[in-house]
Design an enzyme around this catalytic site. Structure first.
Site, PDB file in Angstrom:
ATOM      1  N   ASP A  21       8.727  -9.953   4.457  1.00 28.50           N
ATOM      2  CA  ASP A  21       8.628  -8.593   3.951  1.00 28.50           C
ATOM      3  C   ASP A  21       7.561  -7.855   4.761  1.00 28.50           C
ATOM      4  O   ASP A  21       6.386  -8.222   4.719  1.00 28.50           O
ATOM      5  CB  ASP A  21       8.215  -8.686   2.470  1.00 28.50           C
ATOM      6  CG  ASP A  21       8.564  -7.457   1.689  1.00 28.50           C
ATOM      7  OD1 ASP A  21       8.521  -6.357   2.262  1.00 28.50           O
ATOM      8  OD2 ASP A  21       8.841  -7.589   0.479  1.00 28.50           O
ATOM      9  N   ASP A  30       9.625  -2.689   4.047  1.00 23.66           N
ATOM     10  CA  ASP A  30       9.182  -2.003   2.839  1.00 23.66           C
ATOM     11  C   ASP A  30       9.201  -0.478   3.028  1.00 23.66           C
ATOM     12  O   ASP A  30       8.750   0.017   4.072  1.00 23.66           O
ATOM     13  CB  ASP A  30       7.741  -2.468   2.563  1.00 23.66           C
ATOM     14  CG  ASP A  30       7.204  -2.000   1.231  1.00 23.66           C
ATOM     15  OD1 ASP A  30       7.793  -2.364   0.213  1.00 23.66           O
ATOM     16  OD2 ASP A  30       6.191  -1.270   1.225  1.00 23.66           O
ATOM     17  N   GLU A  55      14.223  -1.090   2.816  1.00 29.24           N
ATOM     18  CA  GLU A  55      14.071  -0.548   1.467  1.00 29.24           C
ATOM     19  C   GLU A  55      13.985   0.962   1.595  1.00 29.24           C
ATOM     20  O   GLU A  55      13.039   1.484   2.185  1.00 29.24           O
ATOM     21  CB  GLU A  55      12.809  -1.092   0.790  1.00 29.24           C
ATOM     22  CG  GLU A  55      12.761  -0.665  -0.665  1.00 29.24           C
ATOM     23  CD  GLU A  55      11.375  -0.663  -1.288  1.00 29.24           C
ATOM     24  OE1 GLU A  55      11.278  -0.703  -2.520  1.00 29.24           O
ATOM     25  OE2 GLU A  55      10.373  -0.602  -0.545  1.00 29.24           O
ATOM     26  N   HIS A  90      11.158  -7.250  -7.726  1.00 29.78           N
ATOM     27  CA  HIS A  90       9.813  -7.305  -8.304  1.00 29.78           C
ATOM     28  C   HIS A  90       9.315  -5.937  -8.772  1.00 29.78           C
ATOM     29  O   HIS A  90       8.200  -5.846  -9.290  1.00 29.78           O
ATOM     30  CB  HIS A  90       8.864  -7.872  -7.254  1.00 29.78           C
ATOM     31  CG  HIS A  90       8.791  -6.986  -6.048  1.00 29.78           C
ATOM     32  ND1 HIS A  90       9.853  -6.810  -5.188  1.00 29.78           N
ATOM     33  CD2 HIS A  90       7.802  -6.182  -5.586  1.00 29.78           C
ATOM     34  CE1 HIS A  90       9.516  -5.951  -4.242  1.00 29.78           C
ATOM     35  NE2 HIS A  90       8.279  -5.549  -4.462  1.00 29.78           N
ATOM     36  N   ASP A  91      10.085  -4.897  -8.547  1.00 28.29           N
ATOM     37  CA  ASP A  91       9.697  -3.548  -8.997  1.00 28.29           C
ATOM     38  C   ASP A  91      10.539  -3.079 -10.174  1.00 28.29           C
ATOM     39  O   ASP A  91      10.345  -1.961 -10.661  1.00 28.29           O
ATOM     40  CB  ASP A  91       9.892  -2.529  -7.862  1.00 28.29           C
ATOM     41  CG  ASP A  91       8.995  -2.800  -6.667  1.00 28.29           C
ATOM     42  OD1 ASP A  91       7.867  -3.283  -6.868  1.00 28.29           O
ATOM     43  OD2 ASP A  91       9.433  -2.534  -5.533  1.00 28.29           O
TER      44      ASP A  91
END
Ligand code: GLC
Length: 548
Positions: free
Chosen positions: A96, A197, A248, A322-323
């Site tokens: 990531d 990200d 993302e 995870h968000d």
């Protein structure tokens, strides 16, 4: 070429996956010990959220040093071993990469603050307005102004996220060169993929006040974004056809995603977009309580499916990360139909056109955290908004209700491995509390049950490998106006797949219009089905995947 269309990715949040040394934080050694579990599920890649050196203000999305592993997570030797062990099992590692911003502790930012002009130009410093206000009225995604004043320079720096996450200046070629170096470094370590990200925020447009929103339209999918991504591709991962990438894309537009993830655009293999996960927001406002809008959810997913295919672009498909809160709590049923609804939701995602992502614990049907005290929440975004909500006059009780539904910590509670102390996550005190339902919901239990949610995910993954129609098929939306049903058709080389799902906890019916008796049932979350000619009756949260 890596066939990402036939692949499935499993996301690990290392901090909450498995602790191996009793310090309450998950680590790389912990992941190594669980590789056989992941292998059993049948996935092809593991995406791990950042484990680089970081002060952990945003759990590693604030990187202090991109070249070293944070000692909390282990060492470079651990990483190399993980990589080797994963490869042995036919699993590739995806890292990531956070390049929209660094941590304020990064050497570059420290030098910038010390007044080194070269490094000041790595970031975005601007004078305030004449009246002393910040350069623009943009809001940080984590609450408050997106600008932080630095007295020494009488200037502000931009931080779209936390104040400890200053945005990098991609206009500066030196910055782009440094970033390329980092990507190549990790390619040299044998990494098989990258997630980038919030990568569509790196090209800032005009620095103007936003009188219609929070500023995002000035920096989202910005003017040079495609140029930057093509350059990054060309100078790094584009040289290795085995590497897969996912960008993302925050608040993105579909038109831009045609290019980000276009077959011939040389940017990313695929994109995460989030519009389908805002159907329980009020516009872009997340910190409210509104029931989810099912028709909107369908419309958004259907539009993305159809249009991305038409433009030869590829989606990452997912409910969880995870968000995001846990999907079974969000769109399913934590209670009576926990199992049925978790399986149904899996079926919806895994038969779509796109590469499915599974977030750790999703395959166990893990649920939201259920925290009732702000001290239990660890997330910077949750804590900030808890305060902001109250400043806006919302009562503490109401603010708690909102956090309970929307907090990112819902998905960050430790992985539930077994019914032992702390769910088998750690021998020590976990950095965030374990969900008290670990005795009922855990991996050990799931693995003992042939009819488990885990087993259902396993089957869905193997269906993708077996049936090309799932990986490559065209997409057609069905039952578009139906109030309860989420259905679609995939077709490929004369084969057809019908995925029919009841999204609600009550029975429903649908006249499909084709003779369903001609189809074979590949998978369902119930033992028997009610099909009569072109009519199907579905039990609560029933999911049926038919093939002809
Ligand atoms: C992404 C990450 C999120 C992080 C943010 C800032 O949205 O998924 O966890 O807080 O970027 O880096």
């Amino acid at each position: 070429m890596a066939d990402f269309k036939k692949s499935v990715v499993y996301q690990i949040y290392p901090k909450s996956f498995q602790d191996s040394n009793g310090d309450g934080l998950g680590d790389l050694k912990g992941i190594i010990g669980r590789l056989d579990y992941i292998k059993k599920l049948g996935v092809d890649y593991i995406w791990m959220t950042p484990f680089f050196v970081s002060p952990q203000k945003d759990n590693g999305y604030d990187v202090e040093d991109y070249y070293h592993i944070d000692p909390r997570y282990g060492t470079m030797e651990d990483f190399e071993e993980l990589s080797k062990e994963a490869e042995k099992r036919g699993i590739g590692l995806m890292l990531d990469m956070v390049f929209n911003h660094t941590s304020d502790r990064h050497e570059w930012f420290q030098k910038a603050l010390a007044g080194d002009e070269k490094y000041k130009n790595f970031y975005i410093f601007r004078k305030g307005k004449e009246n002393g206000e910040p350069p623009t009225n943009w809001e940080s995604k984590f609450g408050g102004s997106a600008w932080q004043y630095v007295e020494k320079f009488d200037e502000y720096y931009l931080h779209l996220f936390d104040v400890s996450q200053p945005d990098l200046n991609w206009e500066n070629e030196e910055v782009r060169k440094e970033i390329q170096k980092i990507v190549r470094f990790w390619m040299g370590k044998g990494v098989k993929g990258f997630r980038f990200d919030v990568v569509n925020l790196i090209s800032k447009g005009a620095y103007e006040d936003d009188h219609e929103g929070d500023g995002r339209r000035f920096y989202t999918d910005g003017p040079k974004i495609h140029q930057y991504l093509k350059e990054l591709n060309e100078t790094t991962f584009g040289t290795d056809a085995e590497i897969i990438t996912v960008g993302e894309m925050s608040s993105t537009s579909m038109e831009n995603c045609y290019e980000y993830a276009g077959e011939d655009s040389h940017e990313m293999s695929m994109v995460f977009s989030f519009h389908h996960l805002k159907v329980d927001f009020m516009g872009n406002e997340k910190w409210v309580l509104v029931p989810f809008d099912f028709r909107k959810l369908k419309k958004i997913l259907f539009d993305w499916q159809t249009n991305m295919a038409e433009h030869h672009a590829w989606n990452a498909v997912f409910w969880c990360n995870h968000d995001q809160p846990r999907v079974v709590s969000r769109f399913g049923d934590e209670g009576k139909y926990w199992k049925e609804s978790a399986k149904m939701l899996a079926g919806v995602i895994h038969c779509l056109r796109g590469t499915p992502y599974i977030y750790q614990g999703e395959e166990l049907g893990m649920t939201n955290a259920g925290f009732t005290d702000i001290e239990q929440y660890q997330d910077v975004e949750s804590r900030n908004h808890f305060r902001i909500l109250q400043e806006k006059g919302i009562s503490k009780e109401a603010a708690y209700e909102i956090l309970k539904v929307h907090s990112r910590d819902n998905s960050r509670t430790p992985m539930q491995w077994n019914e032992e102390k702390q769910g088998g996550f750690t021998d020590g005190t976990p950095w965030i509390e374990v969900n008290p339902n670990y005795k009922e919901i855990n991996a050990r239990k799931e693995l003992q049950d042939e009819d488990s949610i885990f087993a259902y995910y396993q089957k869905l993954i193997s269906l993708r490998k077996q049936y090309d129609v799932i990986a490559y098929g065209d997409f057609e939306a069905l039952a578009v106006e139906h109030p309860d049903i989420f259905a679609y058709k995939r077709t490929w080389q004369g084969r057809e797949l019908l995925a029919i799902h009841n999204f609600y906890g009550k029975e429903t019916r649908w006249s499909v219009g084709v003779n369903l008796e001609e189809y074979e049932c590949l998978l369902s979350n119930y033992k028997d089905h009610q099909i009569q000619g072109g009519e199907i009756s579905l039990k609560p949260y029933e999911s049926v995947i038919l093939y002809k």
